[in-house]
Design an enzyme around this catalytic site. Structure first.
Site, PDB file in Angstrom:
ATOM      1  N   ASN A 384       0.823  -1.207   0.000  1.00  0.00           N
ATOM      2  CA  ASN A 384       0.000   0.000   0.000  1.00  0.00           C
ATOM      3  C   ASN A 384       0.858   1.258   0.000  1.00  0.00           C
ATOM      4  O   ASN A 384       1.013   1.895  -1.049  1.00  0.00           O
ATOM      5  CB  ASN A 384      -0.962  -0.021   1.198  1.00  0.00           C
ATOM      6  CG  ASN A 384      -1.994   1.088   1.115  1.00  0.00           C
ATOM      7  OD1 ASN A 384      -1.951   1.932   0.229  1.00  0.00           O
ATOM      8  ND2 ASN A 384      -2.927   1.100   2.044  1.00  0.00           N
ATOM      9  N   ASP A 385       1.462   1.585   1.144  1.00  0.00           N
ATOM     10  CA  ASP A 385       2.166   2.861   1.258  1.00  0.00           C
ATOM     11  C   ASP A 385       3.274   3.039   0.215  1.00  0.00           C
ATOM     12  O   ASP A 385       3.519   4.150  -0.242  1.00  0.00           O
ATOM     13  CB  ASP A 385       2.759   3.008   2.665  1.00  0.00           C
ATOM     14  CG  ASP A 385       1.669   3.108   3.726  1.00  0.00           C
ATOM     15  OD1 ASP A 385       0.556   3.518   3.369  1.00  0.00           O
ATOM     16  OD2 ASP A 385       1.932   2.752   4.887  1.00  0.00           O
TER      17      ASP A 385
END
Lengths: 458, 95
Positions: A384-385
């Site tokens: 994600n990040d």
């Protein structure tokens, strides 16, 4: 006899150096590990030749017990558990260093010179803080303890005062000289406590850095033991490990655009961004795996972006199956590996290698980023990040400045995700709202399986 | 230990650290996990200290502590080298 032992120690130190040298390439890496093993065996044999050593029974018992615990720990643990195994192993090594230092103090404390007392105290401090710190890291990685950062008000002040107080006691002990069992025991307790305080506020995504730092500490504490015992082999081996841990932690920090102190005291993960109002009107597109499978009909180039979620869902084998199916249709598949993807440096490489993905398909961030614009489909599995374009575009984002995989530049993005919750750092990902992004909601393994079946039946 | 011993040891420490930095810098990122489990295994060189403590010890408490230290560092050594090999065996190139 002493000369023979020293010669064997030199051979052992050379083997350790060769071991790290051979580790630099896959071709020679297994030789590297064997050289390390041989170095360790020589070091043990030479030590046993020492004329001062007269009792062998407990040595033998200790080694047999240790080996019979260590072997199953290495052979039976699943590859997804490599980070926690490493943390646990750091804890054991550091515990040994702490115990040896403490025993030396209680045996000869009053006869030690000032420099000896200094190295002994540092060895004990590093040994015991690494012991509890690594145990806690193990607990977090194994999810016995919550992985999120555990934060309380004034935590930095508490940690720093504990550390400062233990340094003060060490200084007092060193200057005073002589035997102070109570004072020394207090230093041991403070070191144990400091290790816990150090790792408690650190969350799962920062584990790669923390494991590297603990690796360096474990090495350094062996080195200080070498100073204490006037043993040059210990100094060399410890220094090699210390520098390795240092380089890895620096690289991990760079890959997150954060400083050491920020990782240790920043407590990232508590930054829960309030839903951005400008986001209200934006639409998230989602498809079922069956619908999404049609997109692969026209694709020529696919890049898979794995993250910790792939490890958590044990999805690496399905990913490999999907890769094979796509390749049979003459679609080129590559993997984009971010340096901090996963829970320890190189975590994704190991998992994919376990699933039998050839390592020349694993491409590092710097090399894959220019290739994204010509990529037809990016499949994000449990990351994600490290894909959040806010790191490039939005100076207000906590991620700003972190090098990311430029997934947003691809023609189409398929994002497998359990729900719309935020990433580890608690930051919303702009990528979800891109018109090019299609979300595939569900467990990574399940979604990939359905995708695989649908592509096969198309 | 004389002052000379300390200085020699400090030389060794500094030189070994620089050597370590140069060696590790060349390690491919692909191999960072096995690298860490290898250096973790090597850090169990503290076993040398545990062996001396136990083998030279006469008092019961010394032998007990020493044996615990030997158990801990041999778990680290044996486990570390074995898992490193297990990891390295998995890496293969495309056919």
């Amino acid at each position: 006899m002493e000369n023979i032992i020293q010669f064997v120690y030199i051979a052992s130190a050379s083997l350790f150096i060769l071991s790290l040298k051979w580790m630099s390439e896959i071709k020679t890496s297994r030789w590297g590990n064997w050289a390390g093993t041989a170095g360790m065996a020589l070091a043990i044999l030479a030590t046993l030749l020492k004329p001062e050593i007269h009792g062998y029974l407990w040595i033998a018992i200790g080694i047999v017990i240790g080996a019979s615990i260590g072997t199953p720990m290495a052979m039976l643990m699943p590859m997804t558990a490599v980070p926690q195994r490493t943390a646990l192993s750091h804890a054991f090594g550091a515990l040994a260093a702490g115990i040896v230092g403490s025993a030396e103090y209680f045996l000869h404390g009053s006869n030690l010179s000032m420099p000896q007392l200094i190295v002994l105290c540092i060895e004990v401090l590093l040994g015991f803080l690494t012991f509890t710190g690594s145990l806690l890291a193990f607990g977090k990685l194994q999810e016995i303890i919550p992985t999120r950062p555990i934060l309380y008000p004034g935590r930095n002040l508490v940690s720093l005062s504990v550390f400062a107080f233990s340094l003060f006691l060490i200084a007092y002990l060193v200057i005073k000289g002589g035997s102070h069992p109570f004072l020394f025991s207090s230093i041991v307790c403070l070191s144990l406590l400091f290790g816990i305080l150090l790792v408690l506020p650190i969350g799962g995504a920062d584990m790669p850095t923390v494991i590297s730092i603990l690796n360096a500490y474990a090495g350094l504490s062996s080195s200080f033991m070498g100073f204490l015992l006037n043993n040059k082999l210990l100094i060399i081996a410890g220094a090699l490990d210390g520098s390795s841990g240092l380089i890895l932690s620096i690289q991990m920090c760079k890959a997150m655009n954060r400083s050491f102190t920020n990782v240790l005291f920043g407590g990232v993960g508590q930054v829960l961004e309030v839903a951005d109002p400008s986001r209200d009107g934006k639409i998230v597109k989602s498809l079922s795996p069956k619908e999404a499978s049609i997109l692969f009909e026209a694709a020529k180039k696919v890049v898979v972006v794995p993250g910790y979620g792939m490890a958590a869902a044990q999805a690496q084998h399905v990913v490999k199956e999907l890769t094979d199916v796509l390749e049979n249709r003459n679609i080129e598949v590559k993997f984009a590996i971010h340096p901090v993807a996963g829970r320890m440096p190189g975590h994704m490489n190991v998992l994919l290698a376990e699933a039998d993905v050839p390592y020349d398909k694993l491409v590092e961030m710097e090399e894959i980023n220019p290739l994204f614009p010509e990529t037809d489909i990016v499949l994000v599995v449990g990351a994600n990040d490290i894909t959040n374009p806010a790191a490039r575009k939005n100076p207000g984002s906590p991620l700003y400045g972190m090098p990311i995989l430029d997934v947003d530049k691809a023609k189409q993005i398929l994002f497998i995700k359990r729900s719309m919750s935020t990433g580890f750092a608690g930051i919303d990902n702009d990528l979800f709202y891109s018109p090019k992004t299609i979300m595939l909601f569900g467990d990574a393994k399940k979604v990939l399986n359905e995708l695989l079946i649908s592509i096969n039946s198309n | 230990m004389t002052l000379n011993d300390w200085i020699t040891n400090l030389y060794i420490f500094v030189l070994a650290s620089f050597l370590g930095l140069e060696l590790i810098r060349n390690v491919s990122r692909l191999l960072h996990t096995p690298l860490m489990s290898l250096t973790n295994a090597i850090s169990s060189i503290s076993l040398v200290g545990s062996l001396a403590l136990t083998g030279e010890g006469d008092k019961t408490w010394v032998i007990v502590l020493g044996t615990i230290a030997i158990i801990a560092s041999s778990i680290n050594a044996v486990g570390g080298f074995l898992i490193t090999d297990r990891i390295l065996k998995m890496f293969r190139k495309s056919k």
